[in-house]
Design a protein around this motif. Structure first.
Motif, short mmCIF file in Angstrom:
data_model
loop_
_atom_site.label_atom_id
_atom_site.label_comp_id
_atom_site.label_asym_id
_atom_site.label_seq_id
_atom_site.Cartn_x
_atom_site.Cartn_y
_atom_site.Cartn_z
N VAL A 148 -14.44 -1.53 -3.02
CA VAL A 148 -13.18 -1.01 -2.77
C VAL A 148 -12.70 -1.24 -1.33
N LEU A 149 -11.24 -1.86 -1.41
CA LEU A 149 -10.75 -2.13 0.04
C LEU A 149 -9.52 -1.35 0.35
N THR A 174 -8.00 -2.68 7.57
CA THR A 174 -8.91 -2.64 6.32
C THR A 174 -10.10 -1.96 6.50
N VAL A 175 -10.52 -1.09 5.42
CA VAL A 175 -11.82 -0.59 5.55
C VAL A 175 -12.49 -0.79 3.98
N PHE A 176 -13.70 -1.23 3.98
CA PHE A 176 -14.23 -1.36 2.48
C PHE A 176 -15.28 -0.44 2.41
N GLY A 177 -15.45 -0.13 1.04
CA GLY A 177 -16.79 0.66 0.74
C GLY A 177 -17.48 -0.23 -0.45
N VAL A 232 -4.45 -0.84 -2.07
CA VAL A 232 -5.71 -0.79 -2.33
C VAL A 232 -6.43 -2.13 -3.36
N TRP A 233 -7.37 -2.56 -3.05
CA TRP A 233 -7.86 -3.61 -4.12
C TRP A 233 -9.28 -3.21 -4.32
#
Ligand SMILES: C[C@@](CO)(OP(=O)(O)O)[C@H](O)COP(=O)(O)OP(=O)(O)OC[C@H]1O[C@@H](n2ccc(N)nc2=O)[C@H](O)[C@@H]1O
Ligand SMILES: Nc1ncnc2c1ncn2[C@@H]1O[C@H](COP(=O)(O)OP(=O)(O)O)[C@@H](O)[C@H]1O
Length: 268
Positions: free
Chosen positions: A164-165, A243-246, A262-263
């Motif tokens: 998830v970005l 941007t933060v990613f999980g 969100v992507w």
């Protein structure tokens, strides 16, 4: 001809040294993700460029797609093209979107004009466009050093993991972000950590930009914390932000990120 330049994330980002050319030496893993722009080129009588989608700041003449054309034209005198970029990847977001557009433009012009350039030759041209650009020529997960152009193979596959970005609509200038960091040699063996279990990454695989930027932009910090609360195995800001990613084992509910870009999807 149409292609789909994709974004990248940085998994770990050590800013290890300030160089005499004004750049910094870094150590990082660059990993491709399928958040994509669309870039079309068709043969034309004169060179032209137009973009739709997200508005790109700055003069269109400075667009990395056009810069790629001029770079190759200087050496190979290639015929003009009409370029259309549909911009989808958030800008100033640590996702390398502009760099991807430039690198994909090099690859397209090589194909369209049958220039027969090798990977190394295209990476050489890409390095002239920007530090992140050469990665997008081969576009596969790598361990990166130098200013972003020295590649080492990395035995890392996150295939099938769900990513998830989240981009909080904040544009961070790469140059300014670097100026807020004090370079420090790596305190861990990043390459080895990256090839160990992903369960070891939290708290150990660090993006050095986070120290200053998470303080200045609490929204970034809050998104990172929320991704962990939702069960991320690992979460981080990418590049110089925002941007933060999980990374997750399974899909998650994204309903509390509706105000952001969100992507999400599976990693290749
Ligand atoms: C931080 C990173 C991490 O992958 O990604 P992004 O957050 O931009 O996606 C990169 O190093 C960004 O590379 P890129 O965006 O291509 O930067 P460039 O256009 O080459 O340089 C923009 C400016 O950033 C600084 N810069 C960039 C790269 C580097 N290794 N050291 C630097 O000090 C320089 O001040 C330079 O003038
Ligand atoms: N094709 C492009 N797409 C996005 N930005 C571009 C492009 N060409 C040039 N730029 C310039 O590059 C800057 C940001 O690049 P981008 O790759 O989106 O950010 P980041 O380096 O954070 O990944 C913008 O300020 C923009 O003016």
């Amino acid at each position: 001809m149409i292609t789909f330049p994709n974004a990248k994330i940085n998994i770990g980002l050590g800013i290890t040294e300030k160089r005499s050319d004004g750049f910094h030496n870094i150590a990082s893993c660059f990993y491709p993700v399928n958040w994509c722009d669309m870039l079309e080129m068709i043969p034309a009588k004169t060179l032209s460029f137009q973009s739709t989608g997200i508005e790109i700041p700055g003069n269109p003449d400075g667009n990395l797609c056009l810069k790629a054309y001029h770079l190759l034209n200087e050496k190979y005198d290639i015929p003009p093209v009409q370029m259309h970029l549909h911009k989808i990847i958030p800008i100033g977001a640590g996702l390398g979107g502009g760099s991807a557009d430039g690198a994909f433009a090099i690859k397209m012009l090589n194909d369209m004009n049958q220039l027969g350039l090798s990977i190394e030759e295209m990476e050489g041209f890409a390095t002239e466009l920007g530090s992140d650009c050469p990665f997008f020529i081969e576009n596969k997960p790598v361990y990166v050093t130098g200013r972003g152009e020295v590649f080492d193979t990395l035995d890392l596959s996150l295939e099938g993991k769900y990513i998830v970005l989240v981009n909080p609509n904040i544009h961070i200038s790469t140059k300014e972000a670097y100026s807020g960091v004090t370079p420090t040699p790596l305190s861990v063996d990043l390459k080895q950590l990256l090839t160990s279990s992903i369960n070891e990454w939290k708290g150990n695989v660090v993006n050095d930009f986070e120290h200053s930027l998470l303080k200045n932009y609490p929204v970034i910090d809050n998104i990172k914390k929320s991704l962990y609360q939702k069960g991320a195995i690992y979460a981080s800001m990418t590049g110089s932000g925002s941007t933060v990613f999980g990374i997750f084992d399974d899909e998650i509910d994204l309903s509390n990120y509706t105000e952001y870009m969100v992507w999400s999807g599976k990693l290749d």
